[in-house]
Design an enzyme around this catalytic site. Structure first.
Site, PDB file in Angstrom:
ATOM      1  N   TYR A 193      -8.706  -6.840  -1.535  1.00  0.00           N
ATOM      2  CA  TYR A 193      -8.880  -5.888  -0.647  1.00  0.00           C
ATOM      3  C   TYR A 193      -8.424  -6.368   0.600  1.00  0.00           C
ATOM      4  O   TYR A 193      -9.244  -7.371   1.134  1.00  0.00           O
ATOM      5  CB  TYR A 193     -10.257  -5.263  -0.562  1.00  0.00           C
ATOM      6  CG  TYR A 193     -10.666  -4.012   0.150  1.00  0.00           C
ATOM      7  CD1 TYR A 193     -10.662  -2.589  -0.431  1.00  0.00           C
ATOM      8  CD2 TYR A 193     -10.905  -4.058   1.677  1.00  0.00           C
ATOM      9  CE1 TYR A 193     -10.942  -1.519   0.351  1.00  0.00           C
ATOM     10  CE2 TYR A 193     -10.836  -3.067   2.391  1.00  0.00           C
ATOM     11  CZ  TYR A 193     -11.071  -1.559   1.717  1.00  0.00           C
ATOM     12  OH  TYR A 193     -11.336  -0.422   2.413  1.00  0.00           O
ATOM     13  N   GLY A 194      -7.548  -5.865   1.113  1.00  0.00           N
ATOM     14  CA  GLY A 194      -7.145  -6.043   2.529  1.00  0.00           C
ATOM     15  C   GLY A 194      -7.540  -5.247   3.703  1.00  0.00           C
ATOM     16  O   GLY A 194      -8.364  -5.250   4.035  1.00  0.00           O
ATOM     17  N   GLY A 223      -7.382  -2.159   2.984  1.00  0.00           N
ATOM     18  CA  GLY A 223      -7.805  -0.828   2.227  1.00  0.00           C
ATOM     19  C   GLY A 223      -7.017   0.405   2.221  1.00  0.00           C
ATOM     20  O   GLY A 223      -7.668   1.358   2.264  1.00  0.00           O
ATOM     21  N   GLU A 246       0.852  -6.693  -6.123  1.00  0.00           N
ATOM     22  CA  GLU A 246      -0.360  -5.897  -6.288  1.00  0.00           C
ATOM     23  C   GLU A 246      -1.679  -6.291  -6.414  1.00  0.00           C
ATOM     24  O   GLU A 246      -2.672  -5.667  -7.066  1.00  0.00           O
ATOM     25  CB  GLU A 246       0.001  -4.531  -7.037  1.00  0.00           C
ATOM     26  CG  GLU A 246       1.321  -3.760  -7.044  1.00  0.00           C
ATOM     27  CD  GLU A 246       1.321  -2.480  -6.600  1.00  0.00           C
ATOM     28  OE1 GLU A 246       0.102  -1.947  -6.595  1.00  0.00           O
ATOM     29  OE2 GLU A 246       2.164  -1.990  -6.154  1.00  0.00           O
ATOM     30  N   GLY A 247      -1.907  -7.657  -6.382  1.00  0.00           N
ATOM     31  CA  GLY A 247      -3.155  -8.480  -6.318  1.00  0.00           C
ATOM     32  C   GLY A 247      -3.296  -8.482  -7.734  1.00  0.00           C
ATOM     33  O   GLY A 247      -4.401  -9.162  -8.414  1.00  0.00           O
ATOM     34  N   TYR A 261      12.069  10.250   3.057  1.00  0.00           N
ATOM     35  CA  TYR A 261      10.696  10.437   3.088  1.00  0.00           C
ATOM     36  C   TYR A 261      10.314  11.774   3.245  1.00  0.00           C
ATOM     37  O   TYR A 261      10.903  12.529   4.027  1.00  0.00           O
ATOM     38  CB  TYR A 261      10.409   9.639   4.494  1.00  0.00           C
ATOM     39  CG  TYR A 261       8.784   9.399   4.820  1.00  0.00           C
ATOM     40  CD1 TYR A 261       8.156   8.466   4.376  1.00  0.00           C
ATOM     41  CD2 TYR A 261       8.458  10.588   5.623  1.00  0.00           C
ATOM     42  CE1 TYR A 261       6.951   8.348   4.755  1.00  0.00           C
ATOM     43  CE2 TYR A 261       6.664  10.309   6.071  1.00  0.00           C
ATOM     44  CZ  TYR A 261       6.397   9.251   5.447  1.00  0.00           C
ATOM     45  OH  TYR A 261       4.901   8.989   5.925  1.00  0.00           O
TER      46      TYR A 261
END
Lengths: 534, 534
Positions: free
Chosen positions: A128-129, A131, A261-262, A449
């Site tokens: 968790y960085g 969040g 993605e961790g 976007y």
């Protein structure tokens, strides 16, 4: 820096928000159109009313120096990211899933202890960085088979390791947040200038794990271009790449980690490429009768090798809606915003020369000056997440999705995605709309976007959101685009990885996962599971 | 384009070479110094005198449309790359290893048939582009256990698939050689401008497989920056990445393939990013009393965001030796060569502005105009491989190795590598020297390119070369550099991959190999063997 309390159910820190008089003004503008009024406002559920189940496990890690906590606030804060759907759940208290505890490691030794315990006890670890994931990247919802879930908040691993000013490199622990990284570099006459919309809350590690691209990426490059070297603590040991500016020594090891993605381990340190802070800029806004003419200007500018810090194009719908919301008179058409930064006063002549070239392409494509495009973007950019919290409380659906395609496919992609979204919005809501902007440009293509909004029945807010987002993602793939230009894939888009990359690429990912995290304890549910062959 | 006959034992095509009168002039210049004369010249062994063993296998592939050949010429042509050691072996006929046959597939269907047959019959496949590897990348020397070795020359898979001029993209089969790619693009007002020294012979596929960087990489980027999308035919199927300018959809799949050295499969097609050909340039040479002052100028120029097509720095030894060899009077000192290209006549003012900024940094670092640096580099650059053949026939050792380091480590690296090389040269040769140049620059560091020469006993030419190269590579690692900046690792540097990347990275590579080529038939001996877990 004092430790301000982060909001557990919304954007930013406690006490922050849009001032009441601005909300009232906004409400007045949208009331006749969206058919909402102050009485539609439902305040978010207070923490005390959340139903948080007791932790399934009591985590004890011998020798752990950091904090291990299971307070309701910490568990709620780490219960979800910051997607529209996450915020609906957090503000209504529905369908939430909480980590059993939250760990704040002090250093790599703490992380090692966590990894050992987690493997032994079959506990899932969620790095968790900041969040701020909008794709379920930090959600403690994991596949069955784990005894418990621990959210591992890297906020305290945020120190500068060393600076190499002549090479403009800095080695830093990746738990550092955007503003803190800028502050640390400022003291040495340097800057990083990676500005995702989440800048205030998000961390370097999060940017790396999700392959982020900040607002100024046209000038400075995506996060993968800013990372010289990485250090990752995996369940199978340390993976560290050499501190070299370039290499041809086999495939690029860094790029296995950027975007991981961790799922492969904890990214703990990075050597990043700093830049010089700008001393001045040349900025302007221009109106085009057609979006396609604006696209042509963007393409020509980036292909001419100009690298403006900002090069954005809003379509006619976004311009019209902005005019309606702000009450400012905006003439119809697409709006281009360009900003060229000057880093060195002695190089002002270069910025002038670049500006002249950019103007030439803008004029040839039919752009005419429209200064109103520029004035307020920065405040609006960083304020947007605060507004979103408010929209939810009013029962409004508002979200964005983005893709990237070659220039030659841009117009068709915009048309197709717009049409599909509008058709689906009709099913859910009497009002709604789709707006498009170009946020990033490359010589061979651009990022598109899309913002969509609607007012579905209140109880269907999340379902409608999922449906609309899914509609857009499907259209992206159909148009040859990618499912995400700068947000990663997390748990929400994980099932689309196969469609985007094919089975062979997914097989590779599974094997890399198997090499680094054979027990699958690292952020299970994102990217891939380890290959069964170990 | 007529199919000229490539030299099987030297650089270029039959009939090409350095004219005799220039050789005589050179000999006169070096005679007193290197103590060689015309009588030292030993002509290379003719093809007829090579001892080529009969093929171990007779390859028959049902339905194969291309050519399968086992003539002595084709087997000799595909027996080695073009490193110094390769050429010594080819020109003396010693220690060679020949493929049993050479295949020229026509298309992907042919490649599929090859892959199937090779897996069934346990035949090693060596992907062969231009055959110019200097690290043993195309050597048919494979680990034990194979029934035979097939060199697979992709020369016929060289067609343009389609052009997307507005996005400046081109989809092309990667067997295309440098000059042919430029020619195909020229017709559409485009260019690729990737100019490795091997440009004339080498192929797009080879550049991708070895992570090459051309001469103009400072302006246009390394090959990994020029590839938008890749298609690879692996023994386990097709891996193809999406045609998108950027993505955050998991780790970058392209970068698993760039630098994969043919070990994962045949790279068959790529979408590459074209540029516009230059219409003019601004170029100049400058002398610095010290190499370190020249380094300072380079660093400032690249950190200021200037991207000259050429930015090179030769150290005082290279300048002195060039002066001795060419007979042209060159004042002592380091020489900087800079060239800024102008792609668009309307943008000449930008080139002027950039030029002015570059000059400012050069002057501040103490550079003074020295036009002699510029005039002849291009001819010399592409001629160098022809000279090398000649050196070998005279019994001279001449080779280059390169690394990349952060700016802050550049001077120490130059000093250390120079010292180590000079010490070792002393053991082998009464004459010799080491020269250094900076060939590529990045905001955070640069590539250092070392040329070393000696005159060891003739019978020890290869041994001395291996020893000197090994000495430099060891020093690179010790100084924090990479073992290769733009040549890949092939078979020659394969054993150093572990030292550069560590066991966890090597483990990952083995597993990726296992996913794509579980039988290990693709270019065995380079990169890694497939993980035993398959």
């Amino acid at each position: 820096m004092p430790d301000r309390l982060r909001k557990w159910n919304g954007w930013g820190y406690e006490g922050e928000g849009i001032p009441a008089e601005r909300v009232a003004r906004w409400l007045k503008a949208v009331e006749p159109w969206l058919r909402i009024s102050l009485k539609d406002h439902q305040p978010p559920l207070p923490l005390e009313s959340l139903r948080i189940p007791p932790p399934r496990i009591s985590v004890e890690i011998p020798g752990f120096k950091g904090d291990l906590t299971a307070t309701p606030y910490e568990r709620a804060l780490h219960a979800a990211g910051r997607s529209f759907g996450d915020l609906v759940r957090l503000r209504t208290g529905q369908d939430l899933c909480f980590p059993d505890a939250v760990a704040y490691p002090e250093d790599e030794l703490d992380l090692l202890r966590l990894l050992e315990s987690a493997e032994r006890q079959s506990i899932a670890l969620i790095p968790y960085g900041g969040g701020t994931s909008v794709v379920g990247g930090v959600e403690p919802a994991v596949p069955p088979g784990f005894q418990g879930v621990l959210s591992v908040d890297l906020a305290r691993m945020n120190r500068i390791r060393y600076l190499d000013p002549s090479s403009r490199r800095v080695r830093v622990q990746v738990g550092i947040r955007g503003p803190d990284l800028e502050e640390a570099l400022r003291a040495h006459g340097l800057a990083f200038r990676h500005y995702p919309q989440s800048f205030q809350m998000s961390t370097l590690g999060g940017w790396i794990a999700t392959r982020a691209a900040g607002h100024f990426a046209t000038a400075w490059g995506r996060i993968e271009h800013r990372v010289e070297s990485l250090r990752v603590l995996t369940p199978r040991g340390v993976l560290e790449t050499r501190e070299v500016p370039a290499s041809a020594s086999g495939p690029d090891v860094r790029s296995w980690i950027v975007g991981s993605e961790g799922a492969f381990g904890f990214i703990t340190e990075a050597v990043v490429r700093a830049v010089r802070p700008p001393v001045a800029k040349r900025a302007g806004g221009f109106r085009f009768p057609e979006f396609s003419a604006g696209l042509e200007a963007l393409r020509r500018i980036v292909q001419a090798g100009l690298a403006p810090a900002v090069l954005r194009l809003l379509d006619e719908y976004e311009v019209a809606i902005s005019a309606a919301l702000t009450g400012r008179p905006l003439e119809p058409g697409a709006l281009l915003h360009i900003s060229l930064e000057i880093e060195d006063p002695e190089d002002a002549h270069r910025a002038e020369a670049n500006w002249r070239s950019a103007l030439r392409w803008i004029e040839r494509a039919g752009g005419i000056p429209a200064s109103e495009a520029v004035e307020t973007w920065k405040q609006a950019y960083f304020e947007q997440p605060y507004w979103r919290d408010l929209m939810i409380d009013f029962g409004l659906l508002l979200d964005t999705v983005e893709t990237a395609v070659p220039w030659s496919r841009a117009e068709n992609t915009v048309r197709t995605v717009r049409e599909r979204l509008l058709q689906r919005i009709d099913r859910w809501s009497p009002v709604g709309g789709v707006m498009t902007r170009v946020t990033h440009v490359y010589p061979d293509g651009c990022a598109l976007y899309f913002t969509f909004f609607a007012r579905p029945p209140r109880e269907a807010l999340r379902e409608a959101w999922q449906d609309l987002r899914g509609t857009a993602l499907e259209a992206f793939l159909e148009c040859g685009g990618t499912i995400t230009h700068h947000h990663g894939t997390g748990r929400d888009l994980q099932s689309l990885l196969m469609a985007e990359h094919g089975s062979l690429a997914v097989d590779i990912l599974q094997r890399v996962k198997g090499a680094l995290d054979p027990s699958g304890i690292m952020n299970p549910g994102v990217l891939v599971a380890p290959t069964p062959h170990g």
